[in-house]
Design a protein around this motif. Structure first.
Motif, PDB file in Angstrom:
ATOM      1  N   LEU A 277      38.280  31.056  41.691  1.00  0.00           N
ATOM      2  CA  LEU A 277      38.320  32.477  42.026  1.00  0.00           C
ATOM      3  C   LEU A 277      39.408  33.174  41.215  1.00  0.00           C
ATOM      4  O   LEU A 277      40.566  32.742  41.212  1.00  0.00           O
ATOM      5  N   THR A 278      39.037  34.267  40.536  1.00  0.00           N
ATOM      6  CA  THR A 278      40.021  35.065  39.797  1.00  0.00           C
ATOM      7  C   THR A 278      39.815  36.542  40.139  1.00  0.00           C
ATOM      8  O   THR A 278      38.710  36.955  40.493  1.00  0.00           O
ATOM      9  N   PRO A 279      40.872  37.376  40.039  1.00  0.00           N
ATOM     10  CA  PRO A 279      40.840  38.744  40.570  1.00  0.00           C
ATOM     11  C   PRO A 279      40.312  39.802  39.606  1.00  0.00           C
ATOM     12  O   PRO A 279      40.995  40.785  39.308  1.00  0.00           O
ATOM     13  N   HIS A 280      39.068  39.640  39.131  1.00  0.00           N
ATOM     14  CA  HIS A 280      38.413  40.625  38.260  1.00  0.00           C
ATOM     15  C   HIS A 280      39.293  40.938  37.044  1.00  0.00           C
ATOM     16  O   HIS A 280      39.647  42.090  36.777  1.00  0.00           O
ATOM     17  N   ILE A 281      39.628  39.894  36.293  1.00  0.00           N
ATOM     18  CA  ILE A 281      40.549  40.044  35.166  1.00  0.00           C
ATOM     19  C   ILE A 281      39.938  39.600  33.835  1.00  0.00           C
ATOM     20  O   ILE A 281      40.662  39.406  32.849  1.00  0.00           O
TER      21      ILE A 281
END
Length: 315
Positions: A277-281
């Motif tokens: 999971l990554t924060p829309h980067i």
């Protein structure tokens, strides 16, 4: 007198300084609603926003001088295009400015999920690596010789394909139509692509027309050794179906940079060990951000000079 712009999300500070050299800049807004409009909004001629925020008829109607909506990234799904067209409001976005950065991040997520890089990191940190036996963690299939299915072979998807060639992967895709300029295997349905693929990357432009395009049936077709990577928009994937597929072994893993209800991320996803999971980067590289900013400035300069936009969106 400088034209007045309204910034809905807070843009990078250095970019704000550049905008203020040529324009009167209002915002940011706490919410993209008429009630949150700042003082002086009646003078706004151009609205600066991002695709994930709503730019609906009510907001545009509350800006009587609005003539341009300019999206910082490539997404335009939050813009009421029908209302903009009826009002004669132009729409611009970043075009392919961030495509290279997003494509390289997609490959990072692909490697992370398929080669279990985060799990390996946790394995070492937990002190579980006790010796130099050949088999430390269970082996995984790897990428060479496997089939990469790309849902959306546009500016980003085509760059992903070229990078995947370097990993010796076989490449297929599903688009609204076949691309005669591309050598990859075309599938006339997303379900067919998923059934063929070992890894499915979602890079289609997400809108209401492909909401939950990746559903339980598509995930089942991808199979128990399959991986999903999404760098498009969360709306393209049925998140409940994905959670169930990851929890029950319907697919092996996933790498997600986007989510259905950002910035909220499902507790079910956060509890899983087989999802990255990554924060829309994906577009957060320096080069991609610089390119997006230059495109937005180019759109603004062209518009106020009475010239065609650098990166227009058809309405």
């Amino acid at each position: 007198m400088k034209p007045t712009l309204l910034m809905v999300p807070r843009l990078p500070a250095a970019f704000i300084d550049r905008l203020r050299e040529s324009y009167t800049l209002l915002g940011p807004m706490e919410h993209s609603t008429p009630e949150a409009l700042p003082e002086g909004a009646e003078q706004v001629e151009a609205l600066l926003t991002i695709g994930t925020l709503r730019t609906d008829a009510a907001l545009m109607a509350a800006l009587p001088k609005l003539r341009l909506v300019c999206c910082y990234g490539t997404g335009i799904e939050g813009v009421d295009r029908a209302h903009a067209k009826a009002r004669g409001i132009a729409l611009g976005n970043a075009g392919d400015a961030n495509a290279t950065g997003v494509a390289e991040f997609a490959m990072g997520l692909l490697l992370a999920t398929a080669r279990q890089i985060p799990q390996s990191d946790r394995y070492v940190r937990a002190g579980r690596w006790q010796g130099n036996a050949v088999e430390r963690m269970a082996p995984v299939p790897g990428l060479a010789g496997r089939k990469l299915g790309i849902y959306g072979l546009g500016a980003i998807g085509s760059r992903i394909a070229r990078r995947a060639e370097g990993f010796e992967m076989e490449i297929g895709y599903h688009n609204r139509s076949r691309r005669a300029d591309m050598p990859y295997r075309y599938h006339d349905s997303l379900l067919g692509l998923a059934d063929w693929a070992d890894v499915l990357v979602v890079s289609a432009r997400a809108g209401a027309e492909n909401r939950h395009a990746v559903n339980a049936a598509v995930l089942k077709a991808l199979g128990p050794r399959g991986h999903l990577v999404n760098i498009s928009r969360g709306i393209a994937v049925d998140e409940d179906a994905l959670c169930a597929a990851l929890e029950t072994g319907v697919i092996a893993g996933a790498g997600l940079d986007v989510f259905e209800n950002e910035p909220h991320v499902s507790d079910r996803l956060k509890a899983l060990d087989n999802v990255v999971l990554t924060p829309h980067i994906a577009a957060a590289s320096e080069s991609a951000q610089a390119a997006q900013q230059e495109t937005m400035l180019g759109n603004l300069r062209a518009f106020f000079a009475g010239k065609p936009l650098v990166s227009p969106v058809a309405l």
